[in-house]
Design a protein around this motif. Structure first.
Motif, PDB file in Angstrom:
ATOM      1  N   ALA A 176       0.770  -1.175   0.123  1.00  0.00           N
ATOM      2  CA  ALA A 176       0.105  -0.210   0.372  1.00  0.00           C
ATOM      3  C   ALA A 176       0.922   1.333  -0.312  1.00  0.00           C
ATOM      4  N   ARG A 177       2.007   0.983   0.381  1.00  0.00           N
ATOM      5  CA  ARG A 177       3.210   1.889   0.664  1.00  0.00           C
ATOM      6  C   ARG A 177       4.197   1.880   0.078  1.00  0.00           C
ATOM      7  N   PRO A 178       4.800   2.790  -0.198  1.00  0.00           N
ATOM      8  CA  PRO A 178       6.467   3.296  -0.835  1.00  0.00           C
ATOM      9  C   PRO A 178       7.186   2.395   0.700  1.00  0.00           C
ATOM     10  N   GLY A 179       8.769   1.667   0.246  1.00  0.00           N
ATOM     11  CA  GLY A 179       9.827   1.085   1.665  1.00  0.00           C
ATOM     12  C   GLY A 179      10.100   0.329   1.171  1.00  0.00           C
ATOM     13  N   GLY A 180       9.329  -0.993   1.285  1.00  0.00           N
ATOM     14  CA  GLY A 180       9.532  -3.044   1.234  1.00  0.00           C
ATOM     15  C   GLY A 180      10.251  -2.290   3.123  1.00  0.00           C
ATOM     16  N   MET A 258       8.996 -12.878   9.183  1.00  0.00           N
ATOM     17  CA  MET A 258       8.713 -11.201   8.773  1.00  0.00           C
ATOM     18  C   MET A 258       6.993 -11.188   8.868  1.00  0.00           C
ATOM     19  N   ASP A 259       5.709 -11.806   8.759  1.00  0.00           N
ATOM     20  CA  ASP A 259       4.774 -11.824   9.185  1.00  0.00           C
ATOM     21  C   ASP A 259       4.192 -11.091  10.396  1.00  0.00           C
ATOM     22  N   PHE A 260       4.905 -11.456  11.441  1.00  0.00           N
ATOM     23  CA  PHE A 260       4.839 -11.287  12.754  1.00  0.00           C
ATOM     24  C   PHE A 260       4.765  -9.485  12.799  1.00  0.00           C
ATOM     25  N   LEU A 261       5.994  -9.118  11.915  1.00  0.00           N
ATOM     26  CA  LEU A 261       6.721  -7.982  12.235  1.00  0.00           C
ATOM     27  C   LEU A 261       5.710  -7.046  11.082  1.00  0.00           C
ATOM     28  N   THR A 262       5.592  -7.473   9.881  1.00  0.00           N
ATOM     29  CA  THR A 262       5.062  -6.219   8.876  1.00  0.00           C
ATOM     30  C   THR A 262       3.508  -6.393   9.915  1.00  0.00           C
ATOM     31  N   GLN A 263       3.249  -7.663  10.063  1.00  0.00           N
ATOM     32  CA  GLN A 263       1.198  -7.391  10.726  1.00  0.00           C
ATOM     33  C   GLN A 263       1.915  -6.199  11.950  1.00  0.00           C
ATOM     34  N   GLN A 264       2.761  -5.926  12.670  1.00  0.00           N
ATOM     35  CA  GLN A 264       2.832  -4.779  14.097  1.00  0.00           C
ATOM     36  C   GLN A 264       2.777  -3.203  13.113  1.00  0.00           C
ATOM     37  N   ASN A 265       3.807  -3.483  11.984  1.00  0.00           N
ATOM     38  CA  ASN A 265       4.085  -2.065  11.568  1.00  0.00           C
ATOM     39  C   ASN A 265       2.340  -1.884  11.083  1.00  0.00           C
ATOM     40  N   ARG A 266       1.483  -2.537  10.438  1.00  0.00           N
ATOM     41  CA  ARG A 266       0.718  -2.101   9.265  1.00  0.00           C
ATOM     42  C   ARG A 266      -0.455  -1.473  11.008  1.00  0.00           C
ATOM     43  N   ARG A 267      -0.002  -2.589  12.124  1.00  0.00           N
ATOM     44  CA  ARG A 267      -1.243  -1.979  12.838  1.00  0.00           C
ATOM     45  C   ARG A 267      -1.058  -0.209  13.060  1.00  0.00           C
ATOM     46  N   GLU A 271      -2.668   1.093   8.256  1.00  0.00           N
ATOM     47  CA  GLU A 271      -3.073   0.545   7.687  1.00  0.00           C
ATOM     48  C   GLU A 271      -3.472  -1.183   7.868  1.00  0.00           C
ATOM     49  N   ILE A 272      -4.282  -1.265   8.626  1.00  0.00           N
ATOM     50  CA  ILE A 272      -5.084  -2.467   9.486  1.00  0.00           C
ATOM     51  C   ILE A 272      -5.122  -1.744  11.145  1.00  0.00           C
ATOM     52  N   PRO A 273      -6.567  -2.242  11.361  1.00  0.00           N
ATOM     53  CA  PRO A 273      -7.154  -2.348  12.958  1.00  0.00           C
ATOM     54  C   PRO A 273      -6.161  -2.493  13.757  1.00  0.00           C
ATOM     55  N   ASN A 274      -6.408  -1.933  14.498  1.00  0.00           N
ATOM     56  CA  ASN A 274      -5.371  -2.045  16.109  1.00  0.00           C
ATOM     57  C   ASN A 274      -6.189  -2.627  16.838  1.00  0.00           C
ATOM     58  N   ASN A 275      -6.801  -4.060  16.758  1.00  0.00           N
ATOM     59  CA  ASN A 275      -7.922  -4.192  17.304  1.00  0.00           C
ATOM     60  C   ASN A 275      -8.058  -5.486  16.714  1.00  0.00           C
ATOM     61  N   VAL A 276      -8.305  -6.548  17.919  1.00  0.00           N
ATOM     62  CA  VAL A 276      -7.580  -8.368  17.317  1.00  0.00           C
ATOM     63  C   VAL A 276      -9.566  -8.404  17.026  1.00  0.00           C
ATOM     64  N   PHE A 277     -10.311  -7.831  17.307  1.00  0.00           N
ATOM     65  CA  PHE A 277     -11.633  -8.105  16.215  1.00  0.00           C
ATOM     66  C   PHE A 277     -12.004  -7.574  15.585  1.00  0.00           C
ATOM     67  N   ASP A 278     -11.456  -6.104  15.400  1.00  0.00           N
ATOM     68  CA  ASP A 278     -11.713  -5.827  13.875  1.00  0.00           C
ATOM     69  C   ASP A 278     -10.938  -6.364  12.876  1.00  0.00           C
ATOM     70  N   GLU A 279      -9.783  -6.948  13.056  1.00  0.00           N
ATOM     71  CA  GLU A 279      -8.678  -7.592  12.492  1.00  0.00           C
ATOM     72  C   GLU A 279      -8.781  -8.988  11.753  1.00  0.00           C
ATOM     73  N   VAL A 280     -10.001  -9.804  12.568  1.00  0.00           N
ATOM     74  CA  VAL A 280     -10.648 -10.613  11.898  1.00  0.00           C
ATOM     75  C   VAL A 280     -11.689 -10.979  11.160  1.00  0.00           C
ATOM     76  N   SER A 281     -12.524  -9.779  11.917  1.00  0.00           N
ATOM     77  CA  SER A 281     -13.327  -9.313  11.087  1.00  0.00           C
ATOM     78  C   SER A 281     -12.917  -8.452   9.243  1.00  0.00           C
ATOM     79  N   HIS A 282     -11.982  -8.426   9.186  1.00  0.00           N
ATOM     80  CA  HIS A 282     -11.130  -8.202   8.281  1.00  0.00           C
ATOM     81  C   HIS A 282     -10.491  -9.302   7.033  1.00  0.00           C
ATOM     82  N   GLY A 283     -10.819  -9.998   7.841  1.00  0.00           N
ATOM     83  CA  GLY A 283      -9.764 -11.521   7.358  1.00  0.00           C
ATOM     84  C   GLY A 283      -8.585 -11.323   7.451  1.00  0.00           C
ATOM     85  N   ILE A 284      -7.940 -10.996   8.485  1.00  0.00           N
ATOM     86  CA  ILE A 284      -6.675 -10.842   9.403  1.00  0.00           C
ATOM     87  C   ILE A 284      -6.659 -11.785  10.480  1.00  0.00           C
ATOM     88  N   THR A 285      -5.440 -13.078  10.332  1.00  0.00           N
ATOM     89  CA  THR A 285      -5.235 -13.684  11.379  1.00  0.00           C
ATOM     90  C   THR A 285      -4.310 -12.759  12.114  1.00  0.00           C
TER      91      THR A 285
END
Length: 480
Positions: A176-180, A258-267, A271-285
């Motif tokens: 969604a955003r540059p920087g790799g 990297m799955d763990f780290l990128t998920q936290q950076n997105r929170r 970029e993704i909700p910082n709430n477990v219930f919202d994350e699940v509702s958005h299809g994020i584990t």
């Protein structure tokens, strides 16, 4: 150099960290700058050593004695200009580079190297605060259009260099955003992302166009890209992680680092909700360490980043396992200097309370109800052979695999293009012209050299830009 006798009069002093008890409560940077005058004093320690071995340790060949002297002379603006003559993004390297230049410093023979990394960071931070760092758009336009695939440090460095020569540069980024991995892999507590954003703004003002959420080879065909550009530079990195294919690998709670780290950076970025219930509702584990006993397998920088992130999420404990033997506390200077030495290093994250264990191999995972609960491990001897009778069990509610990266992702772009792959699994190209086996297609960074440092990526991006410019124009005035 700095002051002629500075290295004899002034002791080494480096930046400090905020207390661990405070910094684990947030994700902001916690390194405490020295201040202008203390930085000047540290720059004064740079010796007139004849041969500046720090240059041999620096992949981008920073003119370290030159800007040390300029800082000592209180000419920060000229120091900023000299610093940028070899490095497009010194605020990145000044924060996350392991500083091989300091290991190569002549004063390091006595374990008192110049604080090169700290001085570098101070120069560029002052450059931004004083308004000295501004866009440098090209004086004329070449009419040539270049595609950069991947917006990590190699892609960004290559893009900026080419835009400044007048080429029409388009950077394609699947996220969604540059920087790799600068944005998605490195935790905010090591480098906050507004540092990337202001560079991106500078690059846009210089004429670079960013195309995000554009996955070449998936949402855009490589054939289309080849037809619409005069040159293409592949800088997609080496994103395929090394796996641990042992019994129980399929259990819930075992993830790539990297799955763990990128998920936290997105929170953090929203970029993704910082709430477990919202994350699940958005299809994020959600992958979360809070209230868990965490085991990190792998002793490198990525593993260290997992430790710091786990503590900030509220982990009950963090254990880091390394298959290699524990390195010595100090290197043999006569044997290793000025090269990078193998010695015991403790990162800021490890110092926050992690337990570290060496010469340990994980044999199998065990679970309850399909979720990992323990690791069965064994100790290894000097020849990496399991020692009979040393088996032990380690509790784990979350396991993070941080054993490095093996090669680029082949699916999509690379398979579509048909670029040659080396025996090491990276895209084939030398470090002179950076050309692949295909016409007008170049490659640089981790995609070409394999997993490496940000500073190496910047170097390769700059050198690839010169190669592309020469290919398009017949010659190039860009520095190599």
């Amino acid at each position: 150099m700095g002051k002629v006798t500075g290295f004899m009069e002034i002791g080494r002093q480096d930046r400090h960290y905020a207390p661990a008890s405070d910094r684990v409560r947030h994700y902001r940077e916690f390194v405490l700058p020295l201040g202008d005058e203390q930085t000047r004093q540290q720059a004064a320690r740079c010796m007139d050593c004849g041969i500046p071995y720090c240059h041999t340790g620096c992949p981008v060949e920073n003119q370290i004695p030159d800007w040390n002297d300029l800082v000592w002379q209180d000419d920060w603006q000229e120091a900023c200009q000299v610093l940028h003559s070899t490095n497009n993004f010194p605020e990145f390297t000044g924060r996350i580079c392991p500083a091989p230049c300091e290991e190569a410093c002549t004063l390091n023979i006595e374990d008192q190297p110049v604080t090169i990394k700290t001085i570098e960071c101070a120069i560029v931070d002052k450059g931004w605060s004083e308004g000295w760092i501004v866009p440098k758009p090209a004086a004329s336009i070449t009419g040539k259009k270049v595609a950069i695939v991947g917006s990590g440090p190699a892609g960004l460095a290559c893009a900026q260099q080419l835009a400044r020569t007048g080429h029409d540069v388009h950077v394609y980024e699947k996220n969604a955003r540059p920087g790799g991995l600068l944005r998605y892999g490195i935790p905010d507590f090591k480098m906050e992302k507004d540092l990337i954003d202001r560079r991106l703004q500078q690059m846009e003002d210089e004429g670079v166009t960013f195309h995000c959420q554009t996955h070449v080879g998936l949402t855009v065909s490589s054939e289309q890209l080849v037809k619409s550009h005069d040159a293409i530079v592949l800088t997609g990195g080496a994103e395929t992680p090394r796996d641990l294919p042992i019994e129980g690998r399929e259990f819930e709670g075992i993830h790539f680092a990297m799955d763990f780290l990128t998920q936290q950076n997105r929170r953090i970025s929203g970029e993704i909700p910082n709430n477990v219930f919202d994350e699940v509702s958005h299809g994020i584990t959600p992958i979360l360490a809070g209230g868990r006993h965490v085991v990190v397998i792998g002793g490198g920088d990525t593993g260290s980043d997992c430790i710091g992130t786990s503590f900030r999420q509220g982990a009950l404990s963090v254990t880091q396992l390394e298959i290699m033997p524990q390195p010595p506390a100090h290197e043999d200077k006569a044997l290793t200097w000025p090269d990078w030495p193998l010695k015991m290093r403790t990162s800021s994250s490890q110092a926050e309370g992690a337990q570290r264990d060496f010469s340990v191999m994980t044999k199998r995972f065990e679970s309850e109800g399909g979720r990992v609960t323990t690791l069965e491990c064994v100790r290894l001897d000097g020849s990496m052979t399991p020692i009979e009778g040393t088996e032990f069990v380690l509790r784990a509610d979350l396991v993070l695999l941080a054993m490095g990266f093996v090669h680029p992702i082949y699916d999509g772009l690379l398979e579509e293009l048909g670029v040659e792959i080396t025996e090491q699994g990276v895209v084939a190209a030398n470090d002179r012209d950076y050309k692949t086996n295909l016409d007008k297609i170049f490659t640089a960074g981790d995609m070409r050299r394999g997993q490496s440092l940000v500073v190496w990526a910047i170097r390769e991006g700059r050198q690839a830009a010169r190669a592309v410019d020469g290919y398009l124009m017949g010659e190039s005035i860009l520095p190599r």
